[in-house]
Design a protein around this motif. Structure first.
Motif, PDB file in Angstrom:
ATOM      1  N   VAL A  38       0.816  -1.247   0.134  1.00  0.00           N
ATOM      2  CA  VAL A  38       0.055   0.078   0.313  1.00  0.00           C
ATOM      3  C   VAL A  38       0.801   1.197   0.016  1.00  0.00           C
ATOM      4  CG1 VAL A  38      -1.540   1.358   1.368  1.00  0.00           C
ATOM      5  CG2 VAL A  38      -2.065  -1.198   1.090  1.00  0.00           C
ATOM      6  N   CYS A  39       1.991   1.178   0.610  1.00  0.00           N
ATOM      7  CA  CYS A  39       2.886   2.351   0.862  1.00  0.00           C
ATOM      8  C   CYS A  39       3.206   2.526  -0.569  1.00  0.00           C
ATOM      9  CB  CYS A  39       3.908   2.210   1.885  1.00  0.00           C
ATOM     10  SG  CYS A  39       3.414   2.461   3.596  1.00  0.00           S
ATOM     11  N   ALA A  40       3.920   1.591  -1.086  1.00  0.00           N
ATOM     12  CA  ALA A  40       4.520   1.512  -2.525  1.00  0.00           C
ATOM     13  C   ALA A  40       3.445   2.215  -3.474  1.00  0.00           C
ATOM     14  CB  ALA A  40       5.155   0.307  -2.814  1.00  0.00           C
ATOM     15  N   LEU A  41       2.353   1.699  -3.314  1.00  0.00           N
ATOM     16  CA  LEU A  41       1.252   2.349  -4.253  1.00  0.00           C
ATOM     17  C   LEU A  41       1.023   3.660  -4.263  1.00  0.00           C
ATOM     18  CD1 LEU A  41      -1.441  -0.653  -4.538  1.00  0.00           C
ATOM     19  CD2 LEU A  41       0.076  -0.146  -6.299  1.00  0.00           C
ATOM     20  N   ALA A  92       1.089   9.385   6.192  1.00  0.00           N
ATOM     21  CA  ALA A  92       0.526   9.347   7.385  1.00  0.00           C
ATOM     22  C   ALA A  92      -0.783   8.722   7.413  1.00  0.00           C
ATOM     23  CB  ALA A  92       0.323  10.784   7.995  1.00  0.00           C
ATOM     24  N   LEU A  93      -1.754   8.708   6.447  1.00  0.00           N
ATOM     25  CA  LEU A  93      -2.749   8.049   6.532  1.00  0.00           C
ATOM     26  C   LEU A  93      -2.536   6.393   6.542  1.00  0.00           C
ATOM     27  CD1 LEU A  93      -5.765   8.082   6.345  1.00  0.00           C
ATOM     28  CD2 LEU A  93      -5.440   7.865   3.722  1.00  0.00           C
ATOM     29  N   THR A  94      -1.748   6.036   5.965  1.00  0.00           N
ATOM     30  CA  THR A  94      -1.411   4.515   5.712  1.00  0.00           C
ATOM     31  C   THR A  94      -0.899   4.088   7.077  1.00  0.00           C
ATOM     32  OG1 THR A  94       0.739   4.903   4.504  1.00  0.00           O
ATOM     33  CG2 THR A  94      -1.351   4.303   3.188  1.00  0.00           C
ATOM     34  N   LEU A 144       2.683  17.817   0.353  1.00  0.00           N
ATOM     35  CA  LEU A 144       1.540  17.658   1.576  1.00  0.00           C
ATOM     36  C   LEU A 144       0.873  16.456   1.217  1.00  0.00           C
ATOM     37  CD1 LEU A 144       0.274  19.033   3.995  1.00  0.00           C
ATOM     38  CD2 LEU A 144      -1.484  19.975   2.435  1.00  0.00           C
ATOM     39  N   ILE A 145       0.531  16.204  -0.294  1.00  0.00           N
ATOM     40  CA  ILE A 145      -0.368  15.085  -0.413  1.00  0.00           C
ATOM     41  C   ILE A 145       0.385  13.770  -0.215  1.00  0.00           C
ATOM     42  CG2 ILE A 145      -1.449  13.946  -2.305  1.00  0.00           C
ATOM     43  CD1 ILE A 145      -2.117  16.481  -3.444  1.00  0.00           C
ATOM     44  N   TYR A 146       1.810  13.910  -0.653  1.00  0.00           N
ATOM     45  CA  TYR A 146       2.906  12.767  -0.374  1.00  0.00           C
ATOM     46  C   TYR A 146       2.704  12.410   1.088  1.00  0.00           C
ATOM     47  CZ  TYR A 146       7.149  10.356   0.111  1.00  0.00           C
ATOM     48  OH  TYR A 146       8.191   9.523   0.471  1.00  0.00           O
ATOM     49  N   PHE A 147       2.911  13.443   2.036  1.00  0.00           N
ATOM     50  CA  PHE A 147       3.147  13.294   3.526  1.00  0.00           C
ATOM     51  C   PHE A 147       1.784  12.777   4.078  1.00  0.00           C
ATOM     52  CE2 PHE A 147       6.946  15.557   3.254  1.00  0.00           C
ATOM     53  CZ  PHE A 147       7.913  14.761   3.784  1.00  0.00           C
ATOM     54  N   LEU A 202      -3.586   3.813   9.870  1.00  0.00           N
ATOM     55  CA  LEU A 202      -4.469   3.057   9.557  1.00  0.00           C
ATOM     56  C   LEU A 202      -3.995   1.327   9.837  1.00  0.00           C
ATOM     57  CD1 LEU A 202      -6.579   4.262   6.606  1.00  0.00           C
ATOM     58  CD2 LEU A 202      -7.093   4.290   9.061  1.00  0.00           C
ATOM     59  N   PHE A 203      -2.623   1.382   9.862  1.00  0.00           N
ATOM     60  CA  PHE A 203      -2.008   0.126  10.123  1.00  0.00           C
ATOM     61  C   PHE A 203      -2.417  -0.451  11.270  1.00  0.00           C
ATOM     62  CE2 PHE A 203       1.397  -2.720  11.578  1.00  0.00           C
ATOM     63  CZ  PHE A 203       1.592  -3.541  10.523  1.00  0.00           C
ATOM     64  N   PRO A 204      -2.565   0.088  12.386  1.00  0.00           N
ATOM     65  CA  PRO A 204      -3.007  -0.888  13.520  1.00  0.00           C
ATOM     66  C   PRO A 204      -4.355  -1.518  13.301  1.00  0.00           C
ATOM     67  CG  PRO A 204      -2.125   1.196  14.523  1.00  0.00           C
ATOM     68  CD  PRO A 204      -2.096   1.234  12.906  1.00  0.00           C
ATOM     69  N   PHE A 205      -5.255  -1.082  12.459  1.00  0.00           N
ATOM     70  CA  PHE A 205      -6.488  -1.848  12.189  1.00  0.00           C
ATOM     71  C   PHE A 205      -6.180  -2.796  11.294  1.00  0.00           C
ATOM     72  CE2 PHE A 205      -7.600   2.595  13.675  1.00  0.00           C
ATOM     73  CZ  PHE A 205      -8.495   2.497  14.458  1.00  0.00           C
ATOM     74  N   CYS A 206      -5.245  -2.933  10.531  1.00  0.00           N
ATOM     75  CA  CYS A 206      -5.294  -3.882   9.416  1.00  0.00           C
ATOM     76  C   CYS A 206      -4.222  -4.973   9.915  1.00  0.00           C
ATOM     77  CB  CYS A 206      -4.695  -3.252   8.143  1.00  0.00           C
ATOM     78  SG  CYS A 206      -5.871  -1.991   7.508  1.00  0.00           S
ATOM     79  N   ALA A 207      -3.345  -4.634  10.814  1.00  0.00           N
ATOM     80  CA  ALA A 207      -2.304  -5.663  11.355  1.00  0.00           C
ATOM     81  C   ALA A 207      -2.864  -6.796  11.942  1.00  0.00           C
ATOM     82  CB  ALA A 207      -1.429  -4.969  12.175  1.00  0.00           C
ATOM     83  N   LYS A 208      -2.140  -7.902  11.635  1.00  0.00           N
ATOM     84  CA  LYS A 208      -2.529  -9.192  12.073  1.00  0.00           C
ATOM     85  C   LYS A 208      -1.576  -9.618  12.810  1.00  0.00           C
ATOM     86  CE  LYS A 208      -6.392 -10.533  10.339  1.00  0.00           C
ATOM     87  NZ  LYS A 208      -7.458 -10.826  11.215  1.00  0.00           N
TER      88      LYS A 208
END
Length: 109
Positions: free
Chosen positions: A54-57, A85-87, A78-81, A90-96
């Motif tokens: 996702v970060c690479a995308l 930051a958004l990814t 700004l969009i880059y950062f 959100l990682f703790p919600f997707c982490a297994k």
């Protein structure tokens, strides 16, 4: 499938807090310890792989628009950062995480 809820300890079923998972992720540590039962959990390869993809995308198109098109405007940076930051937020919600069982060596006497 994307799991939106925070994960629970596989031993005592205590739900991990967002900041516990996030701090473990930011520190580069793949382990997460339950504060209630001290069970060690390790992040799965799949969840780390999904995060990095996702970060690479996000990073690859932004690099294209900033470096190759020479668009170093404040909006693109700004969009880059914001994307990074958004990814990461959100990682703790997707982490297994899976319970880590340290198999001790069995010695035969």
């Amino acid at each position: 499938m994307l799991n939106i809820r925070l994960q629970k300890c596989e031993n005592c079923h205590r739900q991990f807090k967002w900041n516990e998972i996030y701090i473990s992720f930011l520190s580069g540590d793949k382990q997460l310890y339950c504060r209630q039962c001290q069970t060690e959990h390790k992040s799965t390869f799949r969840s780390r792989l999904v995060y990095y993809c996702v970060c690479a995308l996000i990073i690859i198109p932004l690099f294209y628009f900033t470096i190759y098109r020479h668009d170093f405007s404040g909006a693109s940076v700004l969009i880059y950062f914001l994307g990074i930051a958004l990814t990461s937020f959100l990682f703790p919600f997707c982490a297994k995480y899976r319970r880590f069982q340290n198999d001790e060596e069995i010695t035969f006497s």
